[in-house]
Design an enzyme around this catalytic site. Sequence first.
Site, PDB file in Angstrom:
ATOM      1  N   GLU A  87      46.702 -14.307  50.470  1.00 49.13           N
ATOM      2  CA  GLU A  87      46.194 -13.604  49.675  1.00 49.13           C
ATOM      3  C   GLU A  87      47.458 -12.621  48.739  1.00 49.13           C
ATOM      4  OE1 GLU A  87      41.052 -13.822  50.005  1.00 49.13           O
ATOM      5  OE2 GLU A  87      42.458 -12.512  50.851  1.00 49.13           O
ATOM      6  N   ASP A 137      35.584   2.791  22.231  1.00 46.00           N
ATOM      7  CA  ASP A 137      35.276   2.860  21.137  1.00 46.00           C
ATOM      8  C   ASP A 137      36.583   3.192  20.279  1.00 46.00           C
ATOM      9  OD1 ASP A 137      35.481   5.754  20.970  1.00 46.00           O
ATOM     10  OD2 ASP A 137      33.463   5.744  21.979  1.00 46.00           O
TER      11      ASP A 137
END
Length: 735
Positions: free
Chosen positions: A615, A535
């Site tokens: 990777e 928030d």
Amino acid sequence: MAIIYEESGRVFTLQTSTSSYQMKAGEHDVLLHLYYGEKIEPYDMSYLIMRADRGFSGNLYEARKDRTFSLDYLPQEYSCFGNGDYRADCLRAVNADGSQCADLRYKGYKIYKGKYGLPGLPALHEGDGGWETLEIALEDSASGLEVTLYYGVLESLDVIARAARIVNHGQKPVRLERVLSFCLDMPDSSMDFMHFYGKHTMERMPERLPLHHGSQSVGSRRGTSSHHHNPFVILCRPEACEEQGECFGFSLLYSGSFTAAAEVDQIHQTRLVMGIGPDGFSWNLEPGEAFYTPEAALVRSGEGLSGLSLRLHDLYREYLIRGKYKTNYRPVLINNWEATYFDFTGEKLLDIAGEAARLGIEMLVLDDGWFGKRDTDSSGLGDWVVNEKKLGMSLKELADRVNGLGLKFGLWVEPEMISEDSDLYRAHPDWALRMPGRPGNIAREQFVLDFSREEVRSHIEAALCRILDGANIEYIKWDMNRSIANVYSAALPAERQGEVLHRYVLGLYEMLEHLTARYPDILFEGCSGGGGRFDAGMLYYTPQIWCSDNTDAIERLKIQYGTSFGSPVSAVGSHVSACPNHQTFRTTPFDTRATVAMAGSFGYELDVNRLEETEKEAVRAQVREYKEYYRLVHDGDYYRLTSPFGGSRTVAWEFVSKDRSEALVCGVVTALEANPSPIVVKLRGLDAGKKYAVNGTVYPGSALMAGGILLPVPQKEYWSYRYPVREVKEERDDV
Ligand code: GLA
């Protein structure tokens, strides 16, 4: 002048670049709301209020001969319970005699340059300037309650910040049982209510429904803003879409229980209220005392939901987020949680750090399990003492050696919690929030510390400072891993128990304020089981928040899409994790995980030593690429190009530089097709008159936006793309 006061009609008009907001101290000194919408000349809009004698709508006593003057339907700026306005109220005051009423009348106003502040609460700040403030004072003469309404106007971003201060000027105490941040009355209800619901590992799912009569509301009673609902809602016209239409966004800068409710009344008007969750709340206001509500930011866009998000992103980045990392580069991190969980030693972490350094990663974050007795999640919280036995070294040595490898060092903490199995609990069982005579509600085998108590806070703060002073820690992940229950403080009298949750939030804010001031160089990342406290209140202290415990790239498409309506990408912590994914068990291409994680504050959450050589090579390239586009991603304009909830086979988004010279189009193809139909992605935010190169071809900006780009036929499930778009300057013969 963003704030215009017209004396003869006592009309206040707040002007932003494209919006106007108006109110009037009208008859009987009632403050009426007149208008919020597209920009108008400052003209008294009260002519639009249709006065009528409405049955069962009582009148002010002074207006008894004028049966059309009723608070039951007249638009208000701050509605009160008990005065004949039966719609959603902002203020419910219980007076010393037990009467439940506040009847607020206009007293005066103040206008000044700059932005008001709110003691102890997060609030939009001055940023690079441009604010003007209006304060309107209202009073209830019977009780002596004075309410000051704050309006901060930021013209450039179409923002009106609102908050209220309640002061008891009477002789007797008043109990506030509901005190919300604002009320907004709109003259019609042809709008949709959009909100963001969710659950742990699936936060902020957008839902948009037409308004209906009666009340529609979302909120949290969990003591945190929660995974389940978010203190950000939108009202928009039914025809509003990403590109066009009128939308209003409402963001509450608060991290505790909240309510956001829209009510459609008898004559189809809409009232929106938002503020501290009223269930279980009460606050005793002694004579002379003041109470401040949290702030809410109201933002209007006439250019659809994208326009709304662009304004909010700029607002948060410039006027909400503070400190060094508001603008400074935030390092690419590797977090050991999904790599090791609780099973690590110092040497194992150094192995990860060593390989991470070789791959170009810039910071190691040591997650849960480094302190007290904490080899599982059932013990140790509250004992903020380094477990040197487990690490095999001191935290200082670990941090120094990590630094020696060329990485910064960061640390996880969960300061608001106490495990039942902890030395702290054994010493201070009453420091946990728990009701007398009841065993209490336990979650993850932990209780919540009573942060409403000063002594509890100072104990924890001192312990954290010892840790932070003892090693070179450059990042903190501040976690909070349960909903609050058993709301009862052993330190407050019976009549003040309704204050505990709000005092808890104020206590949390106070500690965060202390720590961020004392350690200005530390990057703080918020977290609450991922995005359970995502928030605007938290973003005032922590410039980024771990967006979700769900690291599955495909589910993250939805989570990050929903999050983007209200928050900038820079606020979103996002990591590449191992596959099969630990939450969904899905396998996605390594590169796709990076595409999704790069739409945020980027990092890795896996054991780099277990990666294949290809990777590892990919990690090197991804880090390089992320750094190359860092400014575009963090500071640029963000567009949602397609929705993960619509029929599109690709979920796409785009970052565009403020000067429109550069963009990055990203996306994931979520559905493969035999005999495939074309997938076209239309770009946004470019300059239609300029030319741009994409994948070696030069296109007019207009073609890219109106026509789009054609994706190659995907050859792999969940294939993703990241296409740089660069302006091509016209060749000029004369140079
Ligand atoms: C929460 C966080 C995770 C991790 C764990 C540790 O769930 O969201 O990222 O830090 O706690 O216990």
